[in-house]
Scaffold this active site. Sequence first.
Site, PDB file in Angstrom:
ATOM      1  CB  VAL A 136      -0.992  -0.017   1.195  1.00 17.74           C
ATOM      2  CG1 VAL A 136      -0.282   0.183   2.522  1.00 17.74           C
ATOM      3  CG2 VAL A 136      -2.065   1.032   1.018  1.00 17.74           C
ATOM      4  N   GLY A 137       2.091   1.119   0.571  1.00 17.62           N
ATOM      5  CA  GLY A 137       3.031   2.245   0.577  1.00 17.62           C
ATOM      6  C   GLY A 137       3.680   2.368  -0.801  1.00 17.62           C
ATOM      7  N   GLY A 158      -6.198   7.705   7.777  1.00 18.45           N
ATOM      8  CA  GLY A 158      -6.692   7.030   6.561  1.00 18.45           C
ATOM      9  C   GLY A 158      -7.327   5.715   6.963  1.00 18.45           C
ATOM     10  CB  ILE A 187      -4.014   1.683   8.412  1.00 20.50           C
ATOM     11  CG1 ILE A 187      -3.902   0.762   7.183  1.00 20.50           C
ATOM     12  CG2 ILE A 187      -3.334   1.040   9.622  1.00 20.50           C
ATOM     13  CD1 ILE A 187      -2.500   0.553   6.647  1.00 20.50           C
ATOM     14  NE  ARG A 222      -2.255  15.120   3.249  1.00 20.91           N
ATOM     15  CZ  ARG A 222      -2.144  14.545   2.063  1.00 20.91           C
ATOM     16  NH1 ARG A 222      -1.483  15.130   1.122  1.00 20.91           N
ATOM     17  NH2 ARG A 222      -2.700  13.374   1.807  1.00 20.91           N
ATOM     18  NE  ARG A 269       6.912   2.178   3.434  1.00 16.75           N
ATOM     19  CZ  ARG A 269       5.998   1.197   3.446  1.00 16.75           C
ATOM     20  NH1 ARG A 269       5.602   0.673   4.579  1.00 16.75           N
ATOM     21  NH2 ARG A 269       5.509   0.735   2.301  1.00 16.75           N
ATOM     22  CG  ASP A 271       5.813  -3.943  11.654  1.00 19.27           C
ATOM     23  OD1 ASP A 271       6.494  -4.964  11.891  1.00 19.27           O
ATOM     24  OD2 ASP A 271       5.055  -3.842  10.675  1.00 19.27           O
ATOM     25  CD  GLU A 298      11.698  -1.676   7.232  1.00 21.81           C
ATOM     26  OE1 GLU A 298      11.319  -2.418   6.308  1.00 21.81           O
ATOM     27  OE2 GLU A 298      10.940  -0.935   7.864  1.00 21.81           O
ATOM     28  CG  HIS A 312       7.998  -3.672   7.056  1.00 23.17           C
ATOM     29  ND1 HIS A 312       8.574  -2.662   6.332  1.00 23.17           N
ATOM     30  CD2 HIS A 312       6.665  -3.562   6.816  1.00 23.17           C
ATOM     31  CE1 HIS A 312       7.650  -1.977   5.684  1.00 23.17           C
ATOM     32  NE2 HIS A 312       6.478  -2.509   5.967  1.00 23.17           N
ATOM     33  CB  SER A 338       0.332  -6.336   5.240  1.00 23.88           C
ATOM     34  OG  SER A 338       1.562  -6.682   4.614  1.00 23.88           O
TER      35      SER A 338
HETATM   36  C1  GLV Z   1       3.638  -2.394   3.811  1.00 23.00           C
HETATM   37  O1  GLV Z   1       4.374  -1.775   4.501  1.00 23.00           O
HETATM   38  C2  GLV Z   1       2.967  -1.880   2.671  1.00 23.00           C
HETATM   39  O2  GLV Z   1       3.211  -0.729   2.287  1.00 23.00           O
HETATM   40  O3  GLV Z   1       2.175  -2.621   2.088  1.00 23.00           O
END
Ligand code: GLV
Length: 352
Positions: A107-108, A186, A188, A209, A269, A293, A298, A317, A320
């Site tokens: 997702v990032g 958002g 999450i 924001r 992150r 996490d 990393e 990390h 997910s």
């Molecule tokens: C995990 O960190 C992702 O961005 O999916």
Amino acid sequence: MVHLITSNTAIKFLRFNTSRLKAFSTAMMEKPEVLMTRCDIAPNVLEELKSRCKLTLWNKESAASRTFLLENIPGKSGIFCFLTDKIDKELLDTAGPNLKVVSTFSVGYDHIDVKECQQRNIKIGYTPDVLTEATAELTLGLLLCTSRRLIEAHEEARTGGWTTWSPSWMTGPGLGESTVGIVGFGRIGQSVALKVKAFNAKNILYFNRSEKQNEAKITGAVKVSFEELLKQSDFIICCCALTKETQNMFNIESFAKMKRTAVFINTSRGGLVDQNALVDALENGTIRAAGLDVTVPEPLPLDHRLFKMSNCTILPHIGSATIEARTAMAKLTLDNLMNALEDKPMPAQLKL
Ligand code: GLV
């Protein structure tokens, strides 16, 4: 007679196989060329990719090397990538004009130079929604692990530190009646708010924001300034994307504004945190504890100071990392990729 049958059979055999060969080579010619940078995803998705694309695959269960990326990207129409791959100007230049889509299994998207992609009309696919619950669940797990000192306590039980039951031993702050501040409201962040509410948090604050009035209604979360959130919260949970604006937003000044009893949690992150400032804050008692996490880099080097602190919980990390979420992410990354290659709408296209 025997001769005749044999030669007729041979001709039939040849004809049959020549046409199969032709069909096969036409299909191969039509298949889009795709670079994929890991092989350890749901096997059925990998099989589908192999059948629909001409795939160049990094065939190891580790992040693809930069050399592999640069050597194999030229001429590709698509890339199936991961957050461990840097999709930057150099890579996009090397790819050449055929590249239509970057589909990331995450997702990032801070590992992708979005502007450079936009300038080249390269579509970006990502994996929102399917990992929201998994990541929010892990966030709560990490929070409880950190505040209730679960890993420390397990270690004591395992190594003989547990000599008797004791009223004040291994105590930590409870979530009930606390104030929880969520930075980034958002998908999450909102799911984390719901879970925190179920633990009877007294106040839920958020900093974002944009106003998220409707989304906040269900949990009664209140929008405040970043400074106010830092000052009031017992738990501070970081759920926002890494951008130029959010980089190092948790720094010396931010930690100094937090309560000395604050517990800081980051599952988004590592780049959002000035890690040296965090080390100092944990060492000096500026805040009580942290659960991470995500880190920079990393993996975090084994001799890093954070690993030596009993008030810091570090996970590799795995936000997910439920089987369900990772399977859904693989499928969504595939669908994003194939739809873009076939000029169909992508199920989750990044549009900024
Ligand atoms: C995990 O960190 C992702 O961005 O999916």
